[in-house]
Design an enzyme around this catalytic site. Structure first.
Site, PDB file in Angstrom:
ATOM      1  CG  HIS A 298     -12.282  29.401   3.656  1.00 36.48           C
ATOM      2  ND1 HIS A 298     -13.066  29.344   2.533  1.00 36.48           N
ATOM      3  CD2 HIS A 298     -12.177  28.133   4.109  1.00 36.48           C
ATOM      4  CE1 HIS A 298     -13.410  28.077   2.303  1.00 36.48           C
ATOM      5  NE2 HIS A 298     -12.878  27.327   3.245  1.00 36.48           N
TER       6      HIS A 298
ATOM      7  CG  HIS B 251      -7.854  21.193   0.261  1.00 42.00           C
ATOM      8  ND1 HIS B 251      -8.648  22.206  -0.212  1.00 42.00           N
ATOM      9  CD2 HIS B 251      -8.560  20.596   1.250  1.00 42.00           C
ATOM     10  CE1 HIS B 251      -9.789  22.219   0.456  1.00 42.00           C
ATOM     11  NE2 HIS B 251      -9.759  21.260   1.357  1.00 42.00           N
TER      12      HIS B 251
ATOM     13  CG  ASP C 191     -16.579  21.157   5.500  1.00 39.25           C
ATOM     14  OD1 ASP C 191     -16.489  22.387   5.640  1.00 39.25           O
ATOM     15  OD2 ASP C 191     -15.737  20.349   5.951  1.00 39.25           O
TER      16      ASP C 191
ATOM     17  NE  ARG D 201     -16.983  17.438   3.518  1.00 38.71           N
ATOM     18  CZ  ARG D 201     -16.074  17.848   2.658  1.00 38.71           C
ATOM     19  NH1 ARG D 201     -16.030  17.334   1.432  1.00 38.71           N
ATOM     20  NH2 ARG D 201     -15.191  18.770   3.001  1.00 38.71           N
TER      21      ARG D 201
ATOM     22  CG  ASP E 260      -9.561  25.413   6.160  1.00 43.42           C
ATOM     23  OD1 ASP E 260     -10.121  24.315   6.403  1.00 43.42           O
ATOM     24  OD2 ASP E 260      -9.614  25.943   5.039  1.00 43.42           O
TER      25      ASP E 260
END
Length: 335
Positions: free
Chosen positions: A168, A180, A65, A73, A250
């Site tokens: 998404h 999350h 990502d 990242r 996801d």
């Protein structure tokens, strides 16, 4: 030997003997890296080589990502900090060209360390009052802006030999909580979803890969999140939106989903998902997900092969120092 319809994470910057043996046995289609896996460039290159050695496939997809902003990242001191998506949406005139250039530079960073898939662009259209989990990751507040800049980002990545994953699908922008940590429920009617949320995805149906949303859309399926809903996957994503590329979940370890991990995977495949994604590197969870994951076959294998066929390892030539200077100057001039 066929791959399993699965993308997995690993725990650290190097593979343990247990992980290497597990990956050789399970043969996932690909892997995903997070900040916990990122050291110096040479360390990342060694890790991506080790992961591919487990599979014996030089073209095996390794994802990350790398959007810019708070979802990046790979960053300083080894790589530049890139702006969040919203920054591009606020530029005037050359917004798409600047976004494309930034994505091309990002692709250079990724390809140099063996990463060939980026989970971007974000095609979600944020709605007033929605949770900030999308927030400044979105390229704008209108579907047309999101689609235009999303297209530019995808083209910049592919020009650098990196496949984009649009996310998404079919839209996370109205979510009132962070998937999350909980399960978002969107009560908007189908007409509103068609007019805003679905439009950027419909405009980019030619892209090779997409990621599903862990979001319940009550107008389509009031019981199941999109990732596990045949009504969303088959009727909306494959039907109304018209997407025939590779559709991955996801992260199955997110708290929007509940129940045993095998069942989470099985529900996604029953809904019509092509490939499951599990990110956190937890061995017990991965073993359970594997139990619910089939071999990559049929339409899923066709879509996976078509996605990898879009990889251009040579990429579009670029003078990196000059391009970095030009990108910085363009952002500064528009500030």
């Amino acid at each position: 030997m066929s791959s399993r319809a699965l993308i997995l994470g690993c725990a650290g910057k190097t593979l343990s003997a247990e992980e290497a043996a597990f990956f050789r046995d399970v043969r996932p289609w690909g892997f995903i890296l997070f900040k916990r896996n990122i050291g110096a460039p040479d360390e990342v290159r060694a890790l991506t080589r080790s992961l591919r050695d487990c599979l014996g496939r030089a073209e095996a997809p390794i994802l990350i990502d790398q959007e810019g902003g708070r979802v990046q990242r790979m960053g300083p001191p080894h790589w530049p900090a890139y702006p969040a998506g919203r920054r591009f949406g606020r530029l005037e005139g050359a917004a798409a060209a600047i976004a494309r250039l930034g994505a091309r530079l990002m692709a250079h960073d990724l390809a140099e360390v063996g990463i060939n898939v980026d989970c971007a662009p974000v095609l979600d259209v944020p709605a007033p009052g929605s949770h900030d989990i999308i927030g400044d990751r979105a390229y704008g507040s209108s579907p047309d802006t999101v689609a235009e800049i999303g297209r530019a980002v995808a083209e910049g990545l592919m020009a650098g030999g990196v496949l984009p994953v649009m996310k998404h699908m079919p839209g996370h922008g109205r979510a009132a909580c962070d998937s999350h940590h909980g399960l978002p429920v969107v009560d908007a009617g189908l007409d509103a979803l068609e007019a805003d949320d679905f439009r950027p995805f419909r405009a980019l149906t030619d892209l090779p890969m997409a990621m599903s949303a862990h979001v319940v859309f009550t107008a389509i399926d009031p019981e199941r999140p999109a990732t596990q809903s045949a009504a969303v996957v088959e009727t909306i994503i494959r039907g109304a939106i018209g997407y025939d590329g590779l559709l991955m979940t996801d992260d199955l370890s997110m708290h929007a989903l509940t129940g045993p991990f095998r069942a989470r995977a099985e529900a996604a495949f029953a809904a019509g998902i092509d490939v499951a994604l599990h990110c956190n590197g937890d061995m017990a969870e991965m073993r359970a997900v594997v139990e619910g994951t089939p071999a990559l076959a049929g339409d899923a294998a066709r879509r996976a092969a078509a996605a990898l066929a879009r990889l251009d390892a040579a990429g579009e030539g670029i003078d990196v120092p000059e391009a970095r200077a030009r990108f910085a100057a363009a952002l500064a001039a528009a500030a």
